[in-house]
Design a protein around this motif. Structure first.
Motif, PDB file in Angstrom:
ATOM      1  N   GLN A 142       0.802  -1.211   0.000  1.00  0.00           N
ATOM      2  CA  GLN A 142       0.000   0.000   0.000  1.00  0.00           C
ATOM      3  C   GLN A 142       0.841   1.270   0.000  1.00  0.00           C
ATOM      4  O   GLN A 142       0.303   2.361   0.131  1.00  0.00           O
ATOM      5  CB  GLN A 142      -0.923   0.011   1.216  1.00  0.00           C
TER       6      GLN A 142
ATOM      7  N   ASN B  82       2.765   4.037  -1.826  1.00  0.00           N
ATOM      8  CA  ASN B  82       2.867   4.631  -3.147  1.00  0.00           C
ATOM      9  C   ASN B  82       4.024   5.635  -3.125  1.00  0.00           C
ATOM     10  O   ASN B  82       3.858   6.785  -2.729  1.00  0.00           O
ATOM     11  CB  ASN B  82       1.550   5.319  -3.525  1.00  0.00           C
TER      12      ASN B  82
ATOM     13  N   GLU C 280       5.647   6.996  -5.595  1.00  0.00           N
ATOM     14  CA  GLU C 280       5.523   8.092  -6.564  1.00  0.00           C
ATOM     15  C   GLU C 280       4.769   9.277  -5.982  1.00  0.00           C
ATOM     16  O   GLU C 280       5.147  10.427  -6.207  1.00  0.00           O
ATOM     17  CB  GLU C 280       4.826   7.592  -7.824  1.00  0.00           C
ATOM     18  N   SER C 281       3.718   9.034  -5.227  1.00  0.00           N
ATOM     19  CA  SER C 281       2.974  10.146  -4.637  1.00  0.00           C
ATOM     20  C   SER C 281       3.810  10.857  -3.576  1.00  0.00           C
ATOM     21  O   SER C 281       3.717  12.073  -3.428  1.00  0.00           O
ATOM     22  CB  SER C 281       1.645   9.662  -4.040  1.00  0.00           C
ATOM     23  N   TRP C 282       4.640  10.126  -2.843  1.00  0.00           N
ATOM     24  CA  TRP C 282       5.532  10.755  -1.867  1.00  0.00           C
ATOM     25  C   TRP C 282       6.542  11.643  -2.581  1.00  0.00           C
ATOM     26  O   TRP C 282       6.821  12.755  -2.138  1.00  0.00           O
ATOM     27  CB  TRP C 282       6.270   9.682  -1.074  1.00  0.00           C
TER      28      TRP C 282
ATOM     29  N   ARG D  56       6.220  13.096  -5.527  1.00  0.00           N
ATOM     30  CA  ARG D  56       5.517  14.297  -6.017  1.00  0.00           C
ATOM     31  C   ARG D  56       5.250  15.282  -4.903  1.00  0.00           C
ATOM     32  O   ARG D  56       5.363  16.484  -5.091  1.00  0.00           O
ATOM     33  CB  ARG D  56       4.216  13.892  -6.706  1.00  0.00           C
ATOM     34  N   PHE D  57       4.896  14.782  -3.722  1.00  0.00           N
ATOM     35  CA  PHE D  57       4.601  15.658  -2.590  1.00  0.00           C
ATOM     36  C   PHE D  57       5.839  16.441  -2.175  1.00  0.00           C
ATOM     37  O   PHE D  57       5.796  17.642  -1.946  1.00  0.00           O
ATOM     38  CB  PHE D  57       4.088  14.842  -1.401  1.00  0.00           C
TER      39      PHE D  57
ATOM     40  N   LYS E 245       7.192  19.074  -5.101  1.00  0.00           N
ATOM     41  CA  LYS E 245       6.382  20.189  -5.609  1.00  0.00           C
ATOM     42  C   LYS E 245       6.967  21.526  -5.155  1.00  0.00           C
ATOM     43  O   LYS E 245       7.629  21.628  -4.122  1.00  0.00           O
ATOM     44  CB  LYS E 245       4.943  20.050  -5.158  1.00  0.00           C
TER      45      LYS E 245
END
Length: 69
Positions: A55, A57, A59-61, A63-64, A67
């Protein structure tokens, strides 16, 4: 409606209070350094467990944290 059903809307607050209480007891009994070490190991264990469950992710970390601010 039973008592546990009445407490469900306040679940986050109750968990937050319990975590704060445990951290306060740890700080008062063993000190700041060991408490921070325990919290760091708990966070690492949580991340490893989430990864093992499939579970996490990454990639989302990324991106966060990448940014623009």
């Amino acid at each position: 409606m039973s008592t546990p059903d009445k407490l469900i809307p306040y679940r986050g607050r109750i968990i937050g209070i319990l975590i704060g209480f445990v951290l306060a007891v740890l700080l008062l009994t063993i000190g700041f350094g060991p408490t921070i070490l325990i919290v760091a190991f708990m966070a690492i264990g949580f991340i490893i467990g989430k990864w093992r469950d499939g579970q996490l992710n990454i990639e989302s970390w990324m991106r966060f944290f990448a940014k623009d601010r």
